[in-house]
Design an enzyme around this catalytic site. Structure first.
Site, short mmCIF file in Angstrom:
data_model
loop_
_atom_site.label_atom_id
_atom_site.label_comp_id
_atom_site.label_asym_id
_atom_site.label_seq_id
_atom_site.Cartn_x
_atom_site.Cartn_y
_atom_site.Cartn_z
N TYR A 1 0.86 -1.18 0.00
CA TYR A 1 0.00 0.00 0.00
C TYR A 1 0.90 1.23 0.00
CZ TYR A 1 -3.51 3.41 1.61
OH TYR A 1 -4.35 4.49 1.73
N ASP B 1 9.30 3.01 -0.17
CA ASP B 1 8.24 3.66 0.57
C ASP B 1 8.44 3.30 2.04
OD1 ASP B 1 6.01 4.62 1.78
OD2 ASP B 1 4.56 3.63 0.47
N LYS C 1 4.05 9.07 8.93
CA LYS C 1 3.84 8.45 10.24
C LYS C 1 4.82 8.99 11.30
CE LYS C 1 1.03 4.94 8.31
NZ LYS C 1 1.05 4.11 7.15
C1 LIG Z 1 0.40 4.62 5.79
C2 LIG Z 1 1.15 4.39 4.54
C3 LIG Z 1 1.01 5.24 3.44
C4 LIG Z 1 0.00 6.35 3.38
O1 LIG Z 1 0.23 7.35 4.31
P1 LIG Z 1 -0.98 8.35 4.69
O2 LIG Z 1 -0.35 9.32 5.61
O3 LIG Z 1 -2.02 7.48 5.31
O4 LIG Z 1 -1.45 8.97 3.42
C5 LIG Z 1 1.84 5.04 2.35
N1 LIG Z 1 2.74 4.05 2.34
C6 LIG Z 1 2.90 3.20 3.39
C7 LIG Z 1 3.94 2.14 3.32
C8 LIG Z 1 2.09 3.33 4.51
O5 LIG Z 1 2.21 2.47 5.51
#
Ligand SMILES: *Cc1c(COP(=O)(O)O)cnc(C)c1O
Length: 428
Positions: free
Chosen positions: A142, A237, A265
């Protein structure tokens, strides 16, 4: 009727599904989500006065737990000086320097407001730099909710068993190729066929949005080599793994350097911050230094920067990551022992304080294998655990987190409750 149930009824009339992010609605585990009144340390307290030990930690940001005093002080102090300027402030420079010191691959950084914004921008730069349009992503990973990433996506998309999202133009989805995680041969095969079209490979270095999946030895080295051979960029990511699996994120833990990295995060300590960064030659393409446009009214917000700085500074105490990892390893081992006692097939893993357990014999190396876990049993386990005061992510396909506010006694309590809850879930 509980106050949470009352609020949820009202919420469903004004918010789709009663929530502002899908997995919070508890659809995958049944029941009504609890509404939070307040939180401190490792615990959440709901509007009905029930307290839970929290292993969701706001889905990753809260590595120090809730309402940490140093972060609270930083937020208060910043807010007293005004909470948005629309002009630069020192905290943006301080945080950017701290990020670069911890993660040297980010030679330059741009702050945004979410992980979604960060991954969107990183792909835009990769496309601009390579003058190519196609990206490769992995099944179950994701990368936020931007159009290009809602193809075989993890997190809520996986939890709810949704097909690729309506509303994403087919012409755009066609530019996203998906491959199984941990399958370097499949990536090589795609490069052999379409290498000249591929701008970037984007990957969660440790998957956290399909449950927790660790990379096989050599997998990321293979991605690095394929990208180099074919002139594509490697995007890590690290929105979840950054400052979580090691002081310098997955890149430090794995010894692999990405061209571009996305963060979120923990970098905002629980306030809305994301960031992307990487090789200076690529980041200099970003406006106003270069032609790739990306902007944000609230980007680099002083209160959010202060929360991120205070959080990251706390994680620099000696031994911080070692203690967290030891506690997390004990939790995962304890759940494994409990599953054996209860006669339930389970397989678990962790990296730093990011962890996961699948209710299947395993091993789980791909999203397809993750989907073989017993989601019905998980739902009953989640419910029984909640009744016993332990809040697990309301989905079999999400990672869990341990914070520095979780004590050894908390871990022992959790293992005992999860053991009993598993027995109850199995009996039902
Ligand atoms: C949480 C997450 C996202 C998205 O971040 P948001 O702040 O919710 O838009 C993207 N990539 C990874 C790996 C994530 O865990």
């Amino acid at each position: 009727m509980s106050r949470s149930a009352e609020l949820f009824d009202r919420a469903k009339a004004v918010l789709p599904g009663g929530v502002n992010s899908p997995v919070r609605a508890f659809r995958a585990v049944g029941g009504t989500p609890f509404f939070v009144d307040r939180a401190r340390g490792a615990c959440l307290t709901d509007v009905d006065g029930k307290t839970y030990l929290d292993y969701v930690c706001s889905w990753g940001p809260l590595i120090l737990g809730h309402a940490h005093p140093a972060v609270l002080d930083a937020i208060r102090g910043a807010a007293e000086r005004g909470w948005t300027y629309g002009a630069p402030c020192a905290a943006e420079v301080d945080l950017a320097e701290l990020v670069r010191r911890r993660m040297p691959a980010l030679e330059m950084v741009r702050f945004v407001n979410s992980g979604t914004e960060a991954t969107m921008a990183a792909v835009r730069i990769a496309r601009a730099a390579t003058r190519r349009d196609v990206i490769i992503k992995f099944e179950g990973c994701y990368h936020g909710h931007a159009d290009s990433f809602l193809v075989k996506a993890g997190s809520g998309v996986a939890t709810l068993g949704l097909p690729d999202s309506p509303g994403v133009p087919g012409a755009l989805a066609e530019l996203t190729l998906t491959v199984p995680f941990n399958d370097a041969a499949a990536v090589q095969e795609v490069f052999t066929r379409r290498g000249k079209e591929i701008a970037a490979v984007i990957v969660e270095p440790y998957v956290g949005n399909a449950g927790f999946i660790a990379p096989e030895p050599g997998f990321h080295e293979a991605l690095r080599a394929l990208c180099d051979r074919h002139g594509a960029l490697l995007i890590f990511d690290e929105v979840m793994t950054g400052f979580r699996v090691a002081p310098g994120g997955a890149q430090q833990r794995l010894g692999v350097r990405a061209d571009l990295t996305t963060l979120g995060k923990i970098i905002g300590g629980g306030l809305p911050v994301g960031a992307y960064g990487g090789r200076a030659d690529l980041m200099r393409l970003v406006a106003p230094e270069g032609p790739v446009y990306q902007a944000g009214t609230l980007s680099g917000n002083p209160v959010a920067m202060a929360a991120g700085l205070a959080t990251l500074r706390e994680t620099e105490r000696p031994g911080f990551y070692d203690v967290l990892e030891r506690r997390t390893a004990r939790l995962v081992a304890g759940i494994g022992d409990a599953a054996r006692r209860q006669g339930v097939a389970a397989t678990g893993g962790h990296a730093g304080s990011m962890w996961g357990v699948y209710l299947t014999a395993g091993p789980v190396r791909t999203f397809a294998q993750a989907k073989g876990s017993d989601t019905g049993l998980f739902a009953r386990w989640h419910c029984a655990a909640l009744a016993r005061g332990v809040f697990l992510a309301p989905s079999a396909f999400e990672a869990g987190f341990v914070s520095s506010a979780h004590t050894d006694a908390d871990i022992d309590f959790t293992i005992a409750q999860l053991d009993a809850a598993l027995g109850e879930a199995r009996a039902r």
